[in-house]
Write an enzyme that holds these catalytic residues in place. Structure first.
Site, PDB file in Angstrom:
ATOM      1  N   GLU A  88      -4.196   6.635  -4.028  1.00 33.87           N
ATOM      2  CA  GLU A  88      -2.788   6.243  -4.439  1.00 33.87           C
ATOM      3  C   GLU A  88      -2.344   6.458  -5.686  1.00 33.87           C
ATOM      4  O   GLU A  88      -1.234   6.923  -6.243  1.00 33.87           O
ATOM      5  CB  GLU A  88      -2.655   4.769  -4.235  1.00 33.87           C
ATOM      6  N   VAL A  92       0.814  -1.374  -0.120  1.00 37.05           N
ATOM      7  CA  VAL A  92      -0.202  -0.069   0.063  1.00 37.05           C
ATOM      8  C   VAL A  92       0.859   1.361   0.075  1.00 37.05           C
ATOM      9  O   VAL A  92       2.137   1.075   0.105  1.00 37.05           O
ATOM     10  CB  VAL A  92      -0.781   0.076   1.176  1.00 37.05           C
ATOM     11  N   SER A  93       0.608   2.453  -0.474  1.00 35.16           N
ATOM     12  CA  SER A  93       1.212   3.582  -0.452  1.00 35.16           C
ATOM     13  C   SER A  93       1.242   4.254   0.660  1.00 35.16           C
ATOM     14  O   SER A  93       2.158   5.082   0.786  1.00 35.16           O
ATOM     15  CB  SER A  93       0.711   4.664  -1.546  1.00 35.16           C
ATOM     16  N   GLY A  94       0.324   4.067   1.737  1.00 37.18           N
ATOM     17  CA  GLY A  94       0.347   4.936   3.010  1.00 37.18           C
ATOM     18  C   GLY A  94       0.382   4.221   4.368  1.00 37.18           C
ATOM     19  O   GLY A  94      -0.537   2.969   4.278  1.00 37.18           O
ATOM     20  N   GLN A 121      -3.297   2.925   5.306  1.00 33.78           N
ATOM     21  CA  GLN A 121      -3.881   1.800   4.589  1.00 33.78           C
ATOM     22  C   GLN A 121      -3.507   0.446   5.027  1.00 33.78           C
ATOM     23  O   GLN A 121      -3.301  -0.573   4.434  1.00 33.78           O
ATOM     24  CB  GLN A 121      -3.438   2.084   3.106  1.00 33.78           C
TER      25      GLN A 121
END
Length: 216
Positions: free
Chosen positions: A169, A69-71, A74
Protein backbone atom coordinates in the site's frame (compact mmCIF):
# COMPACT_ATOMS: atom_id res chain seq x y z
CA UNK A 1 -27.88 27.53 18.41
CA UNK A 2 -25.15 29.23 20.39
CA UNK A 3 -21.79 29.65 18.72
CA UNK A 4 -18.69 28.65 20.64
CA UNK A 5 -14.95 28.95 20.28
CA UNK A 6 -13.15 25.61 20.13
CA UNK A 7 -12.13 24.41 23.60
CA UNK A 8 -12.97 27.78 25.10
CA UNK A 9 -13.02 28.27 28.86
CA UNK A 10 -15.72 30.73 29.93
CA UNK A 11 -15.59 33.11 32.88
CA UNK A 12 -18.45 32.77 35.34
CA UNK A 13 -20.31 35.84 34.00
CA UNK A 14 -20.08 34.53 30.41
CA UNK A 15 -21.17 31.03 31.42
CA UNK A 16 -24.10 32.41 33.40
CA UNK A 17 -25.36 34.34 30.37
CA UNK A 18 -25.04 31.31 28.10
CA UNK A 19 -26.91 29.12 30.57
CA UNK A 20 -29.48 31.80 31.43
CA UNK A 21 -28.89 31.63 35.18
CA UNK A 22 -27.51 33.90 37.91
CA UNK A 23 -23.84 33.65 38.83
CA UNK A 24 -24.81 32.53 42.33
CA UNK A 25 -26.78 29.65 40.81
CA UNK A 26 -23.73 28.62 38.81
CA UNK A 27 -21.58 28.68 41.96
CA UNK A 28 -24.14 26.48 43.73
CA UNK A 29 -24.24 24.04 40.81
CA UNK A 30 -20.47 23.76 41.00
CA UNK A 31 -20.62 22.97 44.73
CA UNK A 32 -23.32 20.37 44.11
CA UNK A 33 -21.31 18.77 41.29
CA UNK A 34 -23.81 19.63 38.56
CA UNK A 35 -21.11 21.42 36.55
CA UNK A 36 -17.34 21.15 36.57
CA UNK A 37 -15.11 24.21 36.75
CA UNK A 38 -11.39 24.66 36.18
CA UNK A 39 -9.53 26.99 38.49
CA UNK A 40 -6.96 29.30 36.89
CA UNK A 41 -5.28 30.99 39.81
CA UNK A 42 -8.10 32.54 41.83
CA UNK A 43 -10.61 32.53 38.98
CA UNK A 44 -12.87 29.68 37.96
CA UNK A 45 -13.50 28.93 34.28
CA UNK A 46 -16.22 26.73 32.81
CA UNK A 47 -15.30 24.44 29.87
CA UNK A 48 -17.36 24.64 26.72
CA UNK A 49 -18.15 20.92 26.98
CA UNK A 50 -19.81 21.43 30.36
CA UNK A 51 -22.00 24.23 29.06
CA UNK A 52 -23.00 22.19 26.03
CA UNK A 53 -23.86 19.26 28.30
CA UNK A 54 -26.18 21.36 30.46
CA UNK A 55 -27.82 22.83 27.38
CA UNK A 56 -28.44 19.36 25.99
CA UNK A 57 -26.11 19.92 23.04
CA UNK A 58 -23.54 17.28 23.93
CA UNK A 59 -22.86 14.73 21.18
CA UNK A 60 -24.48 11.32 21.79
CA UNK A 61 -22.33 8.54 23.22
CA UNK A 62 -21.59 6.95 19.84
CA UNK A 63 -18.21 5.96 18.39
CA UNK A 64 -17.39 5.34 14.72
CA UNK A 65 -14.99 2.45 14.17
CA UNK A 66 -13.25 3.36 10.92
CA UNK A 67 -11.14 0.86 8.99
CA UNK A 68 -9.46 1.14 5.60
CA UNK A 69 -7.37 -0.96 3.21
CA UNK A 70 -6.17 -0.08 -0.25
CA UNK A 71 -7.29 -3.17 -2.19
CA UNK A 72 -10.07 -5.75 -2.29
CA UNK A 73 -7.51 -8.51 -1.69
CA UNK A 74 -6.99 -7.09 1.83
CA UNK A 75 -10.54 -7.65 3.07
CA UNK A 76 -9.24 -9.94 5.84
CA UNK A 77 -7.12 -7.10 7.18
CA UNK A 78 -10.14 -4.80 7.02
CA UNK A 79 -12.12 -7.16 9.23
CA UNK A 80 -9.19 -7.49 11.66
CA UNK A 81 -9.07 -3.73 12.06
CA UNK A 82 -12.77 -3.64 12.89
CA UNK A 83 -12.46 -6.45 15.43
CA UNK A 84 -9.47 -4.84 17.16
CA UNK A 85 -11.25 -1.48 17.35
CA UNK A 86 -14.47 -3.06 18.61
CA UNK A 87 -12.58 -4.83 21.40
CA UNK A 88 -10.64 -1.69 22.37
CA UNK A 89 -13.38 0.95 22.17
CA UNK A 90 -16.76 -0.78 21.86
CA UNK A 91 -17.27 -1.27 25.62
CA UNK A 92 -16.50 2.41 26.30
CA UNK A 93 -19.49 3.76 24.32
CA UNK A 94 -23.22 3.14 24.29
CA UNK A 95 -23.38 2.58 20.54
CA UNK A 96 -20.97 1.68 17.75
CA UNK A 97 -21.07 2.56 14.05
CA UNK A 98 -18.73 0.67 11.72
CA UNK A 99 -17.55 2.44 8.57
CA UNK A 100 -15.02 0.97 6.14
CA UNK A 101 -13.31 1.96 2.92
CA UNK A 102 -11.36 0.13 0.25
CA UNK A 103 -9.13 2.73 -1.36
CA UNK A 104 -5.98 4.76 -1.09
CA UNK A 105 -5.27 6.84 1.99
CA UNK A 106 -4.62 9.68 -0.44
CA UNK A 107 -8.16 9.64 -1.80
CA UNK A 108 -10.55 12.39 -0.72
CA UNK A 109 -13.65 10.65 -2.09
CA UNK A 110 -13.87 7.69 0.28
CA UNK A 111 -17.52 7.06 1.17
CA UNK A 112 -16.84 5.78 4.67
CA UNK A 113 -14.69 8.76 5.61
CA UNK A 114 -17.16 11.22 4.13
CA UNK A 115 -19.98 9.55 6.09
CA UNK A 116 -17.95 9.89 9.29
CA UNK A 117 -17.39 13.58 8.55
CA UNK A 118 -21.12 14.01 7.92
CA UNK A 119 -22.02 12.34 11.23
CA UNK A 120 -19.55 14.62 13.01
CA UNK A 121 -20.96 17.71 11.30
CA UNK A 122 -24.46 16.70 12.40
CA UNK A 123 -23.15 16.04 15.94
CA UNK A 124 -24.36 12.44 15.91
CA UNK A 125 -21.12 10.91 17.23
CA UNK A 126 -18.70 11.56 20.08
CA UNK A 127 -15.58 9.86 18.70
CA UNK A 128 -14.01 8.16 15.71
CA UNK A 129 -11.49 5.36 16.26
CA UNK A 130 -8.76 4.00 13.96
CA UNK A 131 -5.96 1.48 14.42
CA UNK A 132 -3.29 3.77 12.92
CA UNK A 133 -3.27 7.42 11.80
CA UNK A 134 -2.69 6.40 8.17
CA UNK A 135 -5.90 4.34 8.17
CA UNK A 136 -7.72 7.68 8.39
CA UNK A 137 -5.49 9.49 5.90
CA UNK A 138 -2.00 9.15 4.50
CA UNK A 139 -1.26 12.87 4.84
CA UNK A 140 -2.87 15.73 6.74
CA UNK A 141 -3.99 13.72 9.76
CA UNK A 142 -3.78 16.84 11.97
CA UNK A 143 -6.21 18.70 9.70
CA UNK A 144 -8.79 15.93 9.92
CA UNK A 145 -8.27 15.76 13.67
CA UNK A 146 -8.93 19.50 13.83
CA UNK A 147 -12.05 19.09 11.70
CA UNK A 148 -13.56 16.42 13.94
CA UNK A 149 -12.59 18.30 17.09
CA UNK A 150 -14.43 21.41 15.88
CA UNK A 151 -17.66 19.39 16.10
CA UNK A 152 -16.88 17.95 19.52
CA UNK A 153 -15.64 14.61 18.12
CA UNK A 154 -12.49 13.01 19.50
CA UNK A 155 -10.15 11.04 17.21
CA UNK A 156 -9.00 7.88 19.01
CA UNK A 157 -5.84 6.21 17.64
CA UNK A 158 -4.91 2.78 18.92
CA UNK A 159 -1.31 2.92 17.63
CA UNK A 160 0.28 6.29 16.96
CA UNK A 161 3.17 5.05 14.83
CA UNK A 162 2.70 4.46 11.10
CA UNK A 163 1.29 1.12 9.98
CA UNK A 164 4.11 -0.55 8.06
CA UNK A 165 2.48 -3.95 7.81
CA UNK A 166 0.92 -3.11 4.43
CA UNK A 167 4.09 -2.38 2.50
CA UNK A 168 2.48 -2.72 -0.91
CA UNK A 169 0.00 0.00 0.00
CA UNK A 170 2.86 2.37 0.80
CA UNK A 171 4.41 1.62 -2.60
CA UNK A 172 1.10 2.25 -4.40
CA UNK A 173 0.59 5.55 -2.57
CA UNK A 174 4.12 6.63 -3.41
CA UNK A 175 3.56 5.85 -7.09
CA UNK A 176 0.31 7.82 -6.99
CA UNK A 177 2.18 10.86 -5.65
CA UNK A 178 4.89 10.57 -8.29
CA UNK A 179 2.32 10.20 -11.07
CA UNK A 180 0.34 13.20 -9.83
CA UNK A 181 3.32 15.55 -9.69
CA UNK A 182 4.76 14.27 -12.95
CA UNK A 183 1.39 14.82 -14.63
CA UNK A 184 1.38 18.44 -13.50
CA UNK A 185 4.89 18.94 -14.85
CA UNK A 186 4.59 17.14 -18.17
CA UNK A 187 0.87 16.60 -18.74
CA UNK A 188 -0.91 13.39 -17.78
CA UNK A 189 -0.70 11.91 -21.29
CA UNK A 190 3.00 12.60 -21.73
CA UNK A 191 5.29 9.63 -22.36
CA UNK A 192 7.61 11.15 -19.75
CA UNK A 193 5.06 10.37 -17.05
CA UNK A 194 4.89 6.70 -18.05
CA UNK A 195 8.68 6.52 -18.26
CA UNK A 196 9.14 8.08 -14.82
CA UNK A 197 6.51 5.82 -13.30
CA UNK A 198 8.19 2.71 -14.73
CA UNK A 199 11.60 3.88 -13.48
CA UNK A 200 10.22 4.41 -9.99
CA UNK A 201 8.61 0.96 -10.04
CA UNK A 202 11.91 -0.62 -11.03
CA UNK A 203 13.78 1.27 -8.31
CA UNK A 204 11.26 0.20 -5.66
CA UNK A 205 11.46 -3.37 -6.89
CA UNK A 206 15.24 -3.35 -6.51
CA UNK A 207 14.96 -1.93 -3.00
CA UNK A 208 12.46 -4.62 -2.09
CA UNK A 209 14.83 -7.30 -3.37
CA UNK A 210 17.76 -5.81 -1.43
CA UNK A 211 15.71 -5.81 1.78
CA UNK A 212 14.88 -9.50 1.61
CA UNK A 213 16.96 -11.70 3.92
CA UNK A 214 19.56 -13.87 2.27
CA UNK A 215 18.83 -17.60 2.23
CA UNK A 216 21.62 -19.76 3.70
Amino acid sequence: MLRYHKKRMYRIAEAAVLLGVHKDTLRRWEREGKIKAVWLGRERRFPEEEIRRLLGEANPDVVVLYARVSGHDQKANLQRQVEVLREAYGPKFSNVVVLTDVGSGLSTSRRGLRKAMELARERKIRAIAVTYPDRLTRFGFEYLEEYFSSFGVEVLVLNREEDKSLRQELVEDFLAIVTSFAGKLYGHRSHKVKKLKNEVKEALSRLDTDDRPETP
